[in-house]
Motif scaffolding. Sequence first.
Motif, PDB file in Angstrom:
ATOM      1  N   MET A 164       0.972  -1.267  -0.029  1.00 60.40           N
ATOM      2  CA  MET A 164       0.000   0.037  -0.007  1.00 60.40           C
ATOM      3  C   MET A 164       0.847   1.166  -0.037  1.00 60.40           C
ATOM      4  SD  MET A 164      -2.870  -1.334  -0.132  1.00 60.40           S
ATOM      5  CE  MET A 164      -3.477  -3.282   0.269  1.00 60.40           C
ATOM      6  N   ALA A 165       0.307   2.375  -0.473  1.00 58.67           N
ATOM      7  CA  ALA A 165       1.228   3.545  -0.649  1.00 58.67           C
ATOM      8  C   ALA A 165       1.518   4.012   0.784  1.00 58.67           C
ATOM      9  CB  ALA A 165       0.199   4.610  -1.282  1.00 58.67           C
ATOM     10  N   ASP A 166       2.809   4.510   0.926  1.00 56.96           N
ATOM     11  CA  ASP A 166       3.557   5.230   2.190  1.00 56.96           C
ATOM     12  C   ASP A 166       2.946   6.395   2.407  1.00 56.96           C
ATOM     13  OD1 ASP A 166       4.894   5.975   4.244  1.00 56.96           O
ATOM     14  OD2 ASP A 166       6.699   5.267   3.514  1.00 56.96           O
ATOM     15  N   GLU A 167       2.165   6.848   3.214  1.00 56.41           N
ATOM     16  CA  GLU A 167       1.566   8.187   3.089  1.00 56.41           C
ATOM     17  C   GLU A 167       2.407   9.129   3.977  1.00 56.41           C
ATOM     18  OE1 GLU A 167      -2.609   8.672   4.690  1.00 56.41           O
ATOM     19  OE2 GLU A 167      -2.931   6.883   3.643  1.00 56.41           O
ATOM     20  N   GLN A 168       3.637   8.605   4.468  1.00 61.15           N
ATOM     21  CA  GLN A 168       4.605   9.499   4.783  1.00 61.15           C
ATOM     22  C   GLN A 168       5.560  10.265   3.766  1.00 61.15           C
ATOM     23  OE1 GLN A 168       6.768   7.185   8.096  1.00 61.15           O
ATOM     24  NE2 GLN A 168       5.119   7.927   9.520  1.00 61.15           N
ATOM     25  N   SER A 169       5.645   9.347   2.792  1.00 63.04           N
ATOM     26  CA  SER A 169       6.540   9.839   1.669  1.00 63.04           C
ATOM     27  C   SER A 169       5.690  10.636   0.528  1.00 63.04           C
ATOM     28  CB  SER A 169       7.459   8.401   1.115  1.00 63.04           C
ATOM     29  OG  SER A 169       6.394   7.795   0.576  1.00 63.04           O
ATOM     30  N   TYR A 170       4.412  10.391   0.652  1.00 63.72           N
ATOM     31  CA  TYR A 170       3.390  10.955  -0.477  1.00 63.72           C
ATOM     32  C   TYR A 170       3.462  12.238  -0.463  1.00 63.72           C
ATOM     33  CZ  TYR A 170      -0.950  11.940  -2.549  1.00 63.72           C
ATOM     34  OH  TYR A 170      -2.045  12.759  -3.287  1.00 63.72           O
ATOM     35  N   GLN A 171       3.609  12.711  -1.826  1.00 59.34           N
ATOM     36  CA  GLN A 171       3.311  14.422  -1.828  1.00 59.34           C
ATOM     37  C   GLN A 171       2.509  14.479  -3.183  1.00 59.34           C
ATOM     38  OE1 GLN A 171       7.743  15.313  -2.645  1.00 59.34           O
ATOM     39  NE2 GLN A 171       7.564  16.586  -0.640  1.00 59.34           N
ATOM     40  N   ALA A 172       1.581  15.234  -3.075  1.00 57.76           N
ATOM     41  CA  ALA A 172       0.615  15.715  -4.097  1.00 57.76           C
ATOM     42  C   ALA A 172       1.361  16.368  -4.920  1.00 57.76           C
ATOM     43  CB  ALA A 172      -0.512  16.480  -3.493  1.00 57.76           C
ATOM     44  N   LEU A 173       0.906  15.969  -6.306  1.00 61.58           N
ATOM     45  CA  LEU A 173       1.384  16.910  -7.434  1.00 61.58           C
ATOM     46  C   LEU A 173       0.919  17.985  -7.626  1.00 61.58           C
ATOM     47  CD1 LEU A 173       1.517  13.920 -10.180  1.00 61.58           C
ATOM     48  CD2 LEU A 173       3.621  14.783  -9.197  1.00 61.58           C
ATOM     49  N   ALA A 174       1.608  18.788  -8.382  1.00 57.42           N
ATOM     50  CA  ALA A 174       1.122  20.308  -8.792  1.00 57.42           C
ATOM     51  C   ALA A 174       1.598  20.600 -10.146  1.00 57.42           C
ATOM     52  CB  ALA A 174       1.412  21.232  -7.837  1.00 57.42           C
ATOM     53  N   VAL A 175       0.937  21.551 -10.739  1.00 52.11           N
ATOM     54  CA  VAL A 175       1.306  21.840 -12.245  1.00 52.11           C
ATOM     55  C   VAL A 175       3.008  22.569 -12.161  1.00 52.11           C
ATOM     56  CG1 VAL A 175       1.223  23.526 -14.148  1.00 52.11           C
ATOM     57  CG2 VAL A 175      -0.897  22.552 -12.944  1.00 52.11           C
ATOM     58  N   ASP A 176       3.284  23.092 -11.166  1.00 51.96           N
ATOM     59  CA  ASP A 176       4.755  23.605 -11.099  1.00 51.96           C
ATOM     60  C   ASP A 176       5.901  22.742 -10.820  1.00 51.96           C
ATOM     61  OD1 ASP A 176       3.784  23.629  -8.641  1.00 51.96           O
ATOM     62  OD2 ASP A 176       4.491  25.785  -7.967  1.00 51.96           O
ATOM     63  N   THR A 177       5.340  21.359 -10.086  1.00 51.58           N
ATOM     64  CA  THR A 177       6.176  20.293  -9.807  1.00 51.58           C
ATOM     65  C   THR A 177       6.446  18.997 -10.591  1.00 51.58           C
ATOM     66  OG1 THR A 177       4.614  19.648  -8.202  1.00 51.58           O
ATOM     67  CG2 THR A 177       6.140  21.215  -7.283  1.00 51.58           C
ATOM     68  N   LEU A 178       5.394  18.995 -11.172  1.00 50.90           N
ATOM     69  CA  LEU A 178       5.138  17.872 -12.064  1.00 50.90           C
ATOM     70  C   LEU A 178       6.367  17.418 -13.130  1.00 50.90           C
ATOM     71  CD1 LEU A 178       1.677  16.233 -13.318  1.00 50.90           C
ATOM     72  CD2 LEU A 178       3.872  16.029 -14.703  1.00 50.90           C
ATOM     73  N   GLY A 179       6.819  18.242 -13.680  1.00 50.83           N
ATOM     74  CA  GLY A 179       7.722  18.131 -14.780  1.00 50.83           C
ATOM     75  C   GLY A 179       8.936  17.792 -14.017  1.00 50.83           C
ATOM     76  N   GLN A 180       9.433  18.241 -12.844  1.00 51.16           N
ATOM     77  CA  GLN A 180      10.386  18.086 -12.135  1.00 51.16           C
ATOM     78  C   GLN A 180      10.369  16.577 -11.524  1.00 51.16           C
ATOM     79  OE1 GLN A 180      11.256  20.690  -8.794  1.00 51.16           O
ATOM     80  NE2 GLN A 180      13.339  19.860  -8.328  1.00 51.16           N
ATOM     81  N   ARG A 181       9.310  16.400 -10.946  1.00 50.86           N
ATOM     82  CA  ARG A 181       9.181  14.911 -10.405  1.00 50.86           C
ATOM     83  C   ARG A 181       9.044  13.768 -11.494  1.00 50.86           C
ATOM     84  NH1 ARG A 181       4.451  15.507  -5.911  1.00 50.86           N
ATOM     85  NH2 ARG A 181       5.007  13.225  -5.647  1.00 50.86           N
ATOM     86  N   LEU A 182       8.629  13.994 -12.386  1.00 51.28           N
ATOM     87  CA  LEU A 182       8.443  12.879 -13.436  1.00 51.28           C
ATOM     88  C   LEU A 182       9.399  12.932 -14.604  1.00 51.28           C
ATOM     89  CD1 LEU A 182       4.594  12.383 -13.472  1.00 51.28           C
ATOM     90  CD2 LEU A 182       6.255  11.183 -11.973  1.00 51.28           C
TER      91      LEU A 182
END
Length: 296
Positions: free
Chosen positions: A1-19
């Motif tokens: 199951m997803a680890d909610e402690q490391s989870y971060q919601a995506l946003a338009v200004d962070t998506l490119g950097q994260r993916l």
Amino acid sequence: MADEQSYQALAVDTLGQRLGGVEAVARRVGGDPAQWQIREVGDGNLNLVFIVTGSTGSVVVKQALPYVRMVGESWPLPLYRAHFEYYALVRQATRAPGVAPEVYHFDKPQALIVMEYLHPHVILRRKLISGERVARLGEAIGEFCARTAFRGSELSMASPDKKADVGLFSGNVAIPAITESLVFTDPYYGAEMNRHTPELSPVVDALRRNAPLKAKVQRLLMKFTANTETMLHGDLHSGSIMATDTSVRVIDPEFSQYGPLAFDLGMAVANFFMAYFSQPTARQTSWKRIKPGFSR
């Protein structure tokens, strides 16, 4: 199951950097992630949804939120629903090829799925409200229901494989519980979130006084919760179907579970009846948008 402690919601200004460093995403989108065109399109109840476009193509990025989006943090939901949606999508891809979107990448801790961008498809609900027709709609949905129902059951699967799959999807508890409430329980009493127009009060009152009907519905609820005949989409309505005038695709199987063979088909047909009977009001509303002074 997803680890909610490391989870971060995506946003338009962070998506490119994260993916941008995910090869399966970068290859299909192309170009510099800093130059990707990213727009949020999620208008549903539960999730974040983005369309990401680069020099070579586009993808859809869907991320579960830890709560019901339309309500907020007061209605929490588990991130693990993305885990079950992913497994449902890959099964649908083999059981009804070409209908579900292709999955390119799944990140379990972040509860996100990167998948095929369905274009120029639009949500079927919008087309039905507008009174538009989709060629072979009934046939396409019927084939999807038949193929997934048959190929997800012991009519097709080896019994050990089917039992293992039932065990896997039995962990999807919180989301199917919404179906149990909204379909089989809440309509038949004064549930807190129920709403109806005052003109329907006599119909609603008669429904809630109809003890034989409620007994039948409770028997259907028992079948829904106890019968594991096949893997269900679980939420097959016009908001989970995308279409052009000639093509139909099915999305959003996060309500997946094993259940009765006929459930998906019944839900789809019921939703089509609702669309049909709402047409007079929908057409009147559309006409009023064009001519605000018009009244009947």
